[in-house]
Design an enzyme around this catalytic site. Structure first.
Site, PDB file in Angstrom:
ATOM      1  N   LYS A 263      51.064  51.788  23.627  1.00  0.00           N
ATOM      2  CA  LYS A 263      52.162  51.621  24.588  1.00  0.00           C
ATOM      3  C   LYS A 263      52.690  50.194  24.480  1.00  0.00           C
ATOM      4  O   LYS A 263      51.935  49.232  24.650  1.00  0.00           O
ATOM      5  CB  LYS A 263      51.672  51.886  26.017  1.00  0.00           C
ATOM      6  CG  LYS A 263      52.675  51.458  27.115  1.00  0.00           C
ATOM      7  CD  LYS A 263      52.156  51.736  28.530  1.00  0.00           C
ATOM      8  CE  LYS A 263      53.108  51.150  29.591  1.00  0.00           C
ATOM      9  NZ  LYS A 263      52.619  51.355  30.971  1.00  0.00           N
ATOM     10  N   ASP A 268      57.779  45.668  32.287  1.00  0.00           N
ATOM     11  CA  ASP A 268      57.862  46.836  33.162  1.00  0.00           C
ATOM     12  C   ASP A 268      58.238  46.406  34.575  1.00  0.00           C
ATOM     13  O   ASP A 268      57.379  46.022  35.364  1.00  0.00           O
ATOM     14  CB  ASP A 268      56.512  47.573  33.157  1.00  0.00           C
ATOM     15  CG  ASP A 268      56.523  48.819  34.044  1.00  0.00           C
ATOM     16  OD1 ASP A 268      57.629  49.251  34.430  1.00  0.00           O
ATOM     17  OD2 ASP A 268      55.425  49.352  34.325  1.00  0.00           O
ATOM     18  N   LYS A 275      59.215  47.692  41.120  1.00  0.00           N
ATOM     19  CA  LYS A 275      57.942  47.160  41.621  1.00  0.00           C
ATOM     20  C   LYS A 275      58.211  46.051  42.627  1.00  0.00           C
ATOM     21  O   LYS A 275      59.288  45.455  42.639  1.00  0.00           O
ATOM     22  CB  LYS A 275      57.137  46.566  40.456  1.00  0.00           C
ATOM     23  CG  LYS A 275      56.575  47.583  39.477  1.00  0.00           C
ATOM     24  CD  LYS A 275      55.776  46.874  38.388  1.00  0.00           C
ATOM     25  CE  LYS A 275      55.241  47.850  37.355  1.00  0.00           C
ATOM     26  NZ  LYS A 275      54.237  48.782  37.885  1.00  0.00           N
ATOM     27  N   ASP A 286      52.543  44.510  29.534  1.00  0.00           N
ATOM     28  CA  ASP A 286      52.481  45.969  29.535  1.00  0.00           C
ATOM     29  C   ASP A 286      52.620  46.553  28.124  1.00  0.00           C
ATOM     30  O   ASP A 286      52.855  47.748  27.957  1.00  0.00           O
ATOM     31  CB  ASP A 286      53.558  46.524  30.475  1.00  0.00           C
ATOM     32  CG  ASP A 286      53.207  47.891  31.046  1.00  0.00           C
ATOM     33  OD1 ASP A 286      52.020  48.258  31.005  1.00  0.00           O
ATOM     34  OD2 ASP A 286      54.124  48.581  31.527  1.00  0.00           O
ATOM     35  N   ASP A 345      58.691  54.256  37.372  1.00  0.00           N
ATOM     36  CA  ASP A 345      57.623  53.307  37.063  1.00  0.00           C
ATOM     37  C   ASP A 345      56.461  53.987  36.325  1.00  0.00           C
ATOM     38  O   ASP A 345      55.545  53.323  35.847  1.00  0.00           O
ATOM     39  CB  ASP A 345      57.137  52.661  38.367  1.00  0.00           C
ATOM     40  CG  ASP A 345      56.335  51.391  38.130  1.00  0.00           C
ATOM     41  OD1 ASP A 345      56.342  50.904  36.982  1.00  0.00           O
ATOM     42  OD2 ASP A 345      55.717  50.896  39.087  1.00  0.00           O
ATOM     43  N   GLU A 347      56.348  55.087  33.383  1.00  0.00           N
ATOM     44  CA  GLU A 347      57.124  55.134  32.144  1.00  0.00           C
ATOM     45  C   GLU A 347      56.259  55.190  30.890  1.00  0.00           C
ATOM     46  O   GLU A 347      56.701  55.704  29.870  1.00  0.00           O
ATOM     47  CB  GLU A 347      58.069  53.923  32.075  1.00  0.00           C
ATOM     48  CG  GLU A 347      57.464  52.609  31.541  1.00  0.00           C
ATOM     49  CD  GLU A 347      56.337  52.053  32.392  1.00  0.00           C
ATOM     50  OE1 GLU A 347      56.231  52.426  33.568  1.00  0.00           O
ATOM     51  OE2 GLU A 347      55.541  51.249  31.871  1.00  0.00           O
ATOM     52  N   ARG A 349      53.659  56.929  30.045  1.00  0.00           N
ATOM     53  CA  ARG A 349      53.353  58.287  29.554  1.00  0.00           C
ATOM     54  C   ARG A 349      54.565  58.914  28.867  1.00  0.00           C
ATOM     55  O   ARG A 349      54.407  59.752  27.983  1.00  0.00           O
ATOM     56  CB  ARG A 349      52.827  59.140  30.727  1.00  0.00           C
ATOM     57  CG  ARG A 349      53.819  59.376  31.814  1.00  0.00           C
ATOM     58  CD  ARG A 349      53.153  59.794  33.129  1.00  0.00           C
ATOM     59  NE  ARG A 349      52.484  58.664  33.791  1.00  0.00           N
ATOM     60  CZ  ARG A 349      51.832  58.753  34.943  1.00  0.00           C
ATOM     61  NH1 ARG A 349      51.734  59.929  35.575  1.00  0.00           N
ATOM     62  NH2 ARG A 349      51.257  57.705  35.489  1.00  0.00           N
TER      63      ARG A 349
HETATM   64  N1  BES Z   1      52.242  49.325  33.637  1.00  0.00           N
HETATM   65  C1  BES Z   1      51.906  49.986  34.834  1.00  0.00           C
HETATM   66  C2  BES Z   1      50.405  50.034  35.098  1.00  0.00           C
HETATM   67  C3  BES Z   1      49.747  48.699  35.338  1.00  0.00           C
HETATM   68  C4  BES Z   1      49.638  48.201  36.620  1.00  0.00           C
HETATM   69  C5  BES Z   1      49.183  47.987  34.298  1.00  0.00           C
HETATM   70  C6  BES Z   1      49.029  46.992  36.842  1.00  0.00           C
HETATM   71  C7  BES Z   1      48.563  46.787  34.523  1.00  0.00           C
HETATM   72  C8  BES Z   1      48.477  46.276  35.797  1.00  0.00           C
HETATM   73  C9  BES Z   1      52.422  51.427  34.794  1.00  0.00           C
HETATM   74  O1  BES Z   1      53.579  51.620  34.076  1.00  0.00           O
HETATM   75  C10 BES Z   1      52.692  51.831  36.190  1.00  0.00           C
HETATM   76  O2  BES Z   1      53.585  51.264  36.782  1.00  0.00           O
HETATM   77  N2  BES Z   1      51.940  52.786  36.696  1.00  0.00           N
HETATM   78  C11 BES Z   1      52.104  53.252  38.020  1.00  0.00           C
HETATM   79  C12 BES Z   1      52.104  54.753  37.973  1.00  0.00           C
HETATM   80  C13 BES Z   1      52.573  55.401  39.243  1.00  0.00           C
HETATM   81  C14 BES Z   1      54.033  55.117  39.491  1.00  0.00           C
HETATM   82  C15 BES Z   1      52.347  56.888  39.134  1.00  0.00           C
HETATM   83  C16 BES Z   1      50.943  52.717  38.840  1.00  0.00           C
HETATM   84  O3  BES Z   1      49.837  52.569  38.308  1.00  0.00           O
HETATM   85  O4  BES Z   1      51.153  52.410  40.008  1.00  0.00           O
HETATM   86 ZN    ZN Z   2      53.980  50.254  32.594  1.00  0.00          ZN
HETATM   87 MN    MN Z   3      55.321  51.280  35.251  1.00  0.00          MN
END
Ligand code: BES
Ligand code: ZN
Ligand code: MN
Length: 497
Positions: A263, A268, A275, A286, A345, A347, A349
């Site tokens: 990825k 992000d 966020k 990310d 967010d 994204e 996947r």
């Molecule tokens: N890149 C983030 C996950 C992340 C969070 C990595 C903190 C490192 C530190 C990912 O894209 C994300 O935003 N995931 C969300 C998913 C949710 C919206 C279903 C999350 O983990 O909150």
């Molecule tokens: Zn992300």
């Molecule tokens: Mn995200």
């Protein structure tokens, strides 16, 4: 790549001056040349050890400045614990610890790689050297005014060992792994205004130098391939998206390759489902999964691994914009499966779904391992000590777990099962891109599984380990370069002909 320390090997016995490092086992036992070296100092070590309660335990050290009777300007005695029980990972940690003990002013240092009761193998010496290198890493290219205390020592280090030529050969093989980790760390630490998707692709192209074949797919090609899930993530960005395909053909045969997928979200923001501001700067990392894949391909190629390997990375920037993807949008992935976007967010996947499918269709790989900073939920479940492992294959899982224990890049298996599928069923499309708060890392992995078919596959959720993880003996960098050593080891132990 950041400048690093110089490492040389020389034959024992040594008569080093300057900063001298010796190894001591439990009970402050030394090898014969270390004993001889200390002879002019009389009972210095015994007295100093008693005064400091130094017992030679692993992780401890005794530091003597201007030791009386010796030519050395400084004597560091590093404890190793029980010499007979030292594993390669212990040598890596020891190298890191020794590097950490060198004063910032150090220009040269000499290490006597000798133990009281066991010989130091070439492999151990190479791991030690790798520990030195990794600890000495610093990302300071944007510091225009360096304070003395910010300056990390970049000294010339000579390792004295009985079979210095064998040790040097072992290091030649290991050095590329160190470079691979360095490449990955540099990429993760680099800010997103510099590391745009096209710039990331250019940096991956530098692997051509070590013999990796690199192919960069631009948006036009990605549209033609039908990667609309990936492109949807990048469509709010002023920067174009990219997919990079890296190939290392090191096996004699044309055997099916092993495949690594990363990825690469260079930043992000969350997109329209934006966020919160606090901590958002961390989202420059990310792309740690993609960084690992680039570092790994460098490592495999530079040590001429006897394996056919492909690395594929999906590189996008997730931004809010008038043209950005919305919650409620429905996209058709390359696989033909449709996805309802609930949260922009989620994204990662979407990017990986297309790249995994493409990797499977084009390369028919033996297995696929993907790495992604995919979910915050994996940090809630596992903290920062283990990456989450999700897999449809028990053999691959066991191998990854073992390689994790051997390298210290540990993984912990989490469940996958069709029972979770209902959480990502969509009212309007084949699936939706979030499964709710409960089991957030599992539903993310369950989503990915829909793009891997029957190929043995493992997904590593590295949100907790790839960046901002706690400092270790051999890592002080924000971007850790996690996964390069793990996957190099996996390949070396099981997939080389
Ligand atoms: N890149 C983030 C996950 C992340 C969070 C990595 C903190 C490192 C530190 C990912 O894209 C994300 O935003 N995931 C969300 C998913 C949710 C919206 C279903 C999350 O983990 O909150
Ligand atoms: Zn992300
Ligand atoms: Mn995200």
């Amino acid at each position: 790549m950041s400048e690093s320390i110089k490492i040389n090997f020389a034959k024992l016995p040594a008569a080093p001056e300057g900063i001298v490092i010796l190894l001591a086992g439990e009970g402050v036992t030394l090898g014969p040349s270390a004993e001889a070296l200390l002879a002019p100092a009389g009972d210095l070590l015994t007295r100093a050890a008693a005064a400091e309660r130094f017992e030679g335990k692993a992780g401890s050290a005794l530091d003597l400045v201007a030791p009386a009777g010796l030519k050395a300007s400084r004597l560091i005695v590093a404890g190793v614990g029980k010499p007979g029980e030292m594993k390669p990972f212990d040598w890596l940690k020891l190298g890191g610890a020794v590097m950490g003990r060198l004063p910032a002013s150090a220009r040269e240092a000499a290490v006597v790689l000798e133990l009281p009761s066991a010989t130091v193998s070439p492999e151990a010496a190479a791991e030690f050297a790798l520990g030195l290198r990794l600890r000495a890493y610093s990302f300071d290219r944007y510091k225009t005014k360096k304070k003395p205390e910010d300056q990390t020592a970049k000294p010339k280090v000579t390792l004295y060992i009985s079979d210095d030529s064998a040790a040097k050969r072992a290091w030649r093989k290991k050095e590329g792994i160190g470079e691979g980790v360095t490449i990955a760390r540099d990429l993760v630490n680099e800010p997103a205004n510099v590391l745009t998707p096209p710039e990331f692709a250019r940096r991956a192209e530098a692997l051509e130098k070590v013999g990796v074949d690199v192919e960069v797919l631009g948006e036009k090609e990605l549209r033609k391939l039908g990667m609309r899930a990936l492109l949807g993530v990048g469509q709010g960005s002023a920067q174009e998206s990219r997919v990079v395909v890296m190939r290392w053909d090191g096996a004699k045969s044309d055997a099916a390759p092993v495949a690594f997928i990363g990825k690469g979200v260079v930043f992000d923001t969350g997109g329209i489902s934006i966020k919160q501001a606090a901590g958002m700067e961390d989202m420059k990392g990310d792309m740690a999964g993609a960084a690992c894949v680039v570092g790994l391909m460098h490592a495999l190629a530079s040590r001429k691994a006897k394996v056919n390997a492909v690395g594929l990375i999906g590189i996008v920037e997730n931004m809010p914009d008038g043209n950005a993807q919305r919650p409620g949008d429905i996209v058709t992935s390359m696989s033909g499966q449709t996805i309802e976007i609930i949260n922009t967010d989620a994204e990662g996947r979407l990017v990986l779904g297309d790249v995994l499918w493409y990797a499977k269709e084009r390369f028919k790989p033996q297995f696929m391992v993907d790495l992604a900073t995919l979910t915050g939920a994996i940090m809630v479940a596992l903290g920062t000590e283990n990456a989450g492992l999700f897999s449809n294959d028990d053999t691959l899982s066991v191998r990854l777990t073992e390689s994790g224990l051997a390298t210290g890049e540990k993984v912990w298996r989490m469940p996958l099962s069709p029972d979770y599928d209902k959480l990502i069923d969509s009212r309007f499309a084949d699936m939706k891109n979030t499964g709710g708060r409960f089991g957030g890392s599992i539903t993310a992995a369950q989503f990915l599984q829909r793009f891997v078919g029957e190929v043995p596959w493992a997904h590593l959720d590295i949100a907790g380990t790839g960046m901002s993880s706690p400092a270790s003996e051999f890592n002080r960098s924000w971007g850790s370069g996690w996964g390069v050593r793990l996957l190099d080891r996996l390949v070396a132990d099981h997939y080389e002909s």
